[in-house]
Enzyme design. Structure first.
Site, PDB file in Angstrom:
ATOM      1  CG  ASN A 697      -2.316   0.487   0.885  1.00  0.00           C
ATOM      2  OD1 ASN A 697      -2.732   0.437  -0.265  1.00  0.00           O
ATOM      3  ND2 ASN A 697      -3.039   0.970   1.875  1.00  0.00           N
ATOM      4  CG  ASP A 744      -4.542  -5.924  10.146  1.00  0.00           C
ATOM      5  OD1 ASP A 744      -4.939  -5.648   8.999  1.00  0.00           O
ATOM      6  OD2 ASP A 744      -5.120  -5.551  11.182  1.00  0.00           O
ATOM      7  CD  GLU A 832      -9.844  -1.080   6.968  1.00  0.00           C
ATOM      8  OE1 GLU A 832      -9.123  -1.932   7.497  1.00  0.00           O
ATOM      9  OE2 GLU A 832      -9.947   0.086   7.381  1.00  0.00           O
ATOM     10  CG  ASP A 833     -12.404  -2.398  10.544  1.00  0.00           C
ATOM     11  OD1 ASP A 833     -12.818  -1.252  10.275  1.00  0.00           O
ATOM     12  OD2 ASP A 833     -11.734  -2.640  11.558  1.00  0.00           O
ATOM     13  NE  ARG A 876     -12.799   1.184  14.519  1.00  0.00           N
ATOM     14  CZ  ARG A 876     -12.393   0.459  13.482  1.00  0.00           C
ATOM     15  NH1 ARG A 876     -11.541   0.975  12.612  1.00  0.00           N
ATOM     16  NH2 ARG A 876     -12.846  -0.755  13.283  1.00  0.00           N
TER      17      ARG A 876
END
EC number: 2.4.1.223
Length: 919
Positions: A697, A744, A832-833, A876
């Site tokens: 990334n 991860d 994103e999760d 979040r």
């Protein structure tokens, strides 16, 4: 007496003599012992003193026992012999030592060769075992193919008709056009890919009269479609845009008809053509009413019964959002279920039914029969009575406060501006839609606009009039999102609305939101839905959804990966084959050409679900060959006879309905090479691992001298265009398995934990199965949602930093999920999760599954993660509340269910061959 005395004295004398002798002997022994002691003790001392005195003499010649200089000692003959012997022995010893060292060196070399031979033998055994497995799998596949008796067939030869082919003979009545007599199937083979040719309206005279906004939006959508081709000779379908016209534009029907018949590919009757007339206003006139369209399909929002051909023409939604995307922040939430008003209606009837019937209409034939009864007066009286009863709060207005919008005869005109109507509908549980009084007007732009606005804000439509043709009615099951009630039952409407439960209302509202987003909301959705309708009708499979091409970063590998004892210490537990099973892709998706036949009705008439969302979306994606849902699993194995279910076999084989399956690890990383290498080494020897896809990334490439570990399976390092957490869920073309383990680079999982999670996912393939659980909570003081990571017996999310999910959801996340969600993930570099959990719960209406008791992951020596920052949780919180606005409700579901490995490690006795898998 004398004799006696002598005998007595003699006797006495003899005894004394004996005693004296004994005493004398003792004296002698004592002196002898003393003498020996003196000799043995003092003589060495004297000798030592004497010898020492001699060695200290000044004259060298008098030294007898002292050392001699040089080789004087060897002057003696026998000493010389001893010296020679010593030198010879010393030389021989040196030679023997040299030989010994040489032999030790040879022994060491031979030992190394032996070890190399042993390693070669082991490698050869592994290769042999792998070849045996390949042969066994090939034989198994061959047996399956033979059992199926379905040899692979080559694609059929595509037959293209001649350019000037007139096609089928025309039907006796134009209104009798159906697909079987007005559509040329020879231009649309199954393998054609459904090519569509779109005319450029600017090349024709009527193009100058088109609404610029509609024309621009339509052209932009057509350019982006995967079906549009520039080669008109191979096209299956031809599309032409004829409306909406600008005001005031007067285009005579004869002129429009003449221009349509002069289209280059009209071929005398217009077969395989679709004429699209999009309306942006409720007063859009029926432009094609008196136009002879031949065998061409007509797609518009207004139809009279005299011109509408069921199963052939298309009723489309009005184009409200022409060049803009819906603003999710302005769309009201779907909860609470009950709103201020039970139902509302605002409208004004411009012209009555009787007056409208006086107008002459000439299309192919005049309307026949007596004028039907006009129920509008009864409807007005009934709804006013409900309002006056005050049993429920309703709002009905049959006269507009301002000038009503223009409308067709017998149609209820819209009141006020769109913004005012939207605000009222936001307060309405139900929205009444009264169809035109003329039964020959099967649908109008005004009714379609009311339906569009009701679905947009979540007011459940209640359509009074069963004769109406709702948009895409032959494909969509409108009873799941709206209530269609005959006008004679208007007196029962209030009772009907009150009898619906909250759960039914919420389900209808959610289904209506889905229909609006999928088929009505934008120009793209309308255009793609029109193409999908025609394509589905003629049973052509949709174009495969695109996969993300993986740009591989070259890297060196070869470093033998070690085995972390903490990761691979499984005792005598057999987790599965290690480096003996070659990479095995998931079974191919072979239903592409039959899906439109077998799932025709279900795919269009259901809310989004994991097994049929793609076929009925306007995006027309079909899963690629490797991505399909297999709703299978091993399930529970009860005690009993029969083959299978052995606890011993359970350890060594996956079992179930899909006994051969592997998974792909997708690992996202950003400039943490050491941490990444350690994580990759921990995957060494992991059973059922097909491949590892490392999503690099960072714009900075890995170090050139970085040596990647050899873990027995391919490692694909993928380069991304930008640093985005959304890259974690891209459907990379290198992923050849249905199962994806998203992990991860700093997550520590033991092999037995990964294998257990994989087994659980195989029995719940439509859900996220992972390890760390989280949940959402309602913040009462602030009236908002919160993200919570505390330990709890309840959860609603599973973090995708260590979770299994189906590749199906990677397509949905990247191409179908609203772009606003992905944009927020990029903005915060977070959430994103959460977005993936929202998506899966929205599609399946099921919570995720947590396995084992893990709640967090510890990574000794790893840099501090972003999740340790306080701002991480604030972001979040914002993400959850924003996602709720986008979806319109909270899709996450709570669960207290957790799957633990109980019998997974249990050693079963040989006589206990049957067991349950989970407890």
């Amino acid at each position: 007496m004398t004799s006696y005395t002598m005998l007595r004295n003699g006797g006495v004398g003899n005894g004394g003599q004996t005693c004296m002798l004994r005493w004398s002997n003792r004296i002698r022994l004592t002196w002898l012992s003393f003498t020996l002691f003196i000799i043995l003790v003092f003589f060495p001392l004297i000798a030592h003193h004497y010898l020492t005195t001699l060695d200290e003499a000044d004259e060298a010649g008098k030294r007898i026992f002292g050392p001699r200089a040089g080789n004087e000692l060897c002057e003696v003959k026998h000493v010389l012999d001893l010296c020679r012997i010593r030198e010879s022995v010393s030389e021989e010893l040196l030679q023997l030592e040299a030989k010994r060292q040489e032999l030790n060196s040879e022994i060491t070399k031979l030992n190394l060769k032996i070890e190399a031979c042993k390693k070669s033998i082991e490698n050869a055994k592994q290769d042999l075992l792998q070849l045996k497995n390949v042969i066994s799998q090939t034989e198994h596949s061959y047996k399956e193919l033979m059992a199926q008796n379905q040899p692979k067939l080559s694609l059929p030869i595509r037959l293209l008709p001649e350019k000037d082919d007139a096609g089928l003979p025309p039907p006796k009545v134009i209104r009798g056009c159906r697909l079987h007599n007005c559509f040329d199937y020879s231009r649309c083979p199954l393998t054609s890919g459904f090519p569509v040719y779109v005319y450029d309206s600017d090349q024709f005279a009527f193009g100058n009269y088109l609404d610029p906004l509609v024309k621009q939006a339509f052209q932009a959508t057509a350019r982006a479609s995967v079906y549009v081709t520039e080669n008109a000779d191979i096209a299956c379908l031809y599309v032409i845009l004829v409306g909406e016209m600008q005001e005031p534009t007067v285009l005579r029907p004869t002129e429009l008809e003449k221009q349509l018949h002069s289209l280059p590919h009209w071929r005398t009757d217009g077969h395989n053509h679709v004429i699209i007339n999009l309306s942006r206003k409720s007063d859009t006139q029926n432009l094609l009413y008196n136009v002879s369209t031949g065998r061409a399909m007509v797609a518009q929002s207004t139809f009279y019964a005299a011109q509408y051909r069921p199963g052939f023409d298309l009723v489309v939604s009005p184009l409200v959002h022409a060049m803009s995307e819906p603003n999710f922040m302005e769309i009201p939430p779907q909860v609470p279920v009950k709103r201020k008003y039970l139902f509302t209606f605002q409208g004004e009837k411009i012209e009555s039914l009787k007056s409208s019937l006086q107008e002459a209409r000439s299309f192919e034939e005049e309307m026949e029969g007596d004028p039907p009864a006009d129920y509008d007066d009864r409807i007005i009286a009934t709804l006013k009575a409900v309002q006056d009863s005050k049993l429920d709060q309703v709002l009905v207005e049959f006269t507009c406060k301002n000038q009503p919008k223009p409308s067709l005869p017998t149609e209820w005109a819209l009141c006020g501006e769109r913004e005012d109507r939207i605000e009222l509908l936001k307060l309405s549980t139900f929205a009444l839609i009264i169809t035109p009084g003329d039964p020959h007007l099967v649908i109008s732009s005004g009714c379609a606009t009311r339906l569009f606005e009701a679905l947009e804000v979540g007011a459940v439509p209640v359509v009074l009039g069963e004769q109406v043709q709702l948009p895409y009615q032959d494909m969509l099951q409108w009873n799941e999102a709206a209530l269609v009630v005959p006008k004679p039952r208007v007196t029962e409407v209030h009772f009907l609305l009150r009898s619906l439960s909250d759960s039914d209302l919420l389900a209808m509202r959610r289904q209506g939101r889905f229909l609006w987003e999928t088929y009505f909301s934008t120009t793209d959705s309308i255009f793609n839905t029109v193409l999908a309708m025609v394509r589905t009708r003629i049973q052509i499979p949709a174009a495969p959804i695109r996969e993300e091409a993986a740009a591989e970063i070259p890297h060196r590998s070869g470093k033998a990966a070690g085995t972390d004892p903490n990761m691979a210490d499984n005792g005598d537990l057999d987790l599965g084959p290690v480096e003996t099973e070659p990479p095995y892709a998931s079974p191919k998706y072979l239903r592409n050409f039959t899906l439109t036949v077998t799932d025709f009705y279900r795919s269009w008439n259901s809310a989004p679900g994991p097994f049929h969302l793609f076929p009925h979306t306007p995006f027309d994606p079909v899963l690629p060959s490797e991505a399909k849902f297999l709703g299978s699993g091993t399930g529970f194995r009860p005690i009993g006879g029969g083959a299978g279910g052995s606890g011993k076999e359970f350890q060594a084989a996956l079992g179930g309905n899909v006994p051969r399956e592997q998974f792909t690890v997708v690992m996202l990383t950003y400039e943490r090479e050491e941490v990444l290498m350690n994580s990759l080494e921990r995957l060494n020897g992991l059973p059922y691992l097909n491949k590892v896809v490392v999503v690099w990334n960072s714009p900075k490439l890995p170090s050139e001298d970085l040596l990647w570990p050899d873990i027995g399976v391919p490692i694909m390092v993928v380069r991304t265009e930008k640093n985005s957490l959304n890259n974690r869920f891209l459907p990379w073309n290198e992923i050849e398995t249905e199962a994806i383990l998203s992990i991860d680079d700093d997550a520590h999982l033991r092999h037995d934990e990964i294998m257990f999670g994989f087994r659980v996912w195989r029995e719940a393939r439509d859900r996220i199965v992972g390890f760390p659980g989280r949940y959402h909570a309602w913040d009462i003081p602030h009236q908002s949602w919160l993200y919570n990571s505390n330990y709890s017996c309840e959860l609603s999310m599973v973090l995708t930093g260590a979770a299994f999910f189906h590749k199906y959801y990677a397509y949905l996340y990247s191409y179908v999920m609203p772009q606003a969600i992905r944009d927020m993930v990029d903005e915060y570099i977070n959430c994103e999760d959460i977005a993936m959990n929202f998506l899966v719960s929205h599609i399946t209406r099921k919570p995720p599954i947590k396995v084992t008791s893990r709640w967090t992951f510890r990574c000794p020596g790893c840099p501090q993660a972003l999740s340790h920052d306080d701002s991480h949780f604030h972001e979040r919180h914002k993400c959850i509340n924003f996602f709720v606005k986008v979806y319109g409700y909270m899709p996450l579901l709570y669960t207290q269910f957790r799957v633990d490995s109980v019998l997974f490690k249990t050693r079963l006795p040989h006589d206990k061959t049957k067991c349950f898998k989970f407890i």
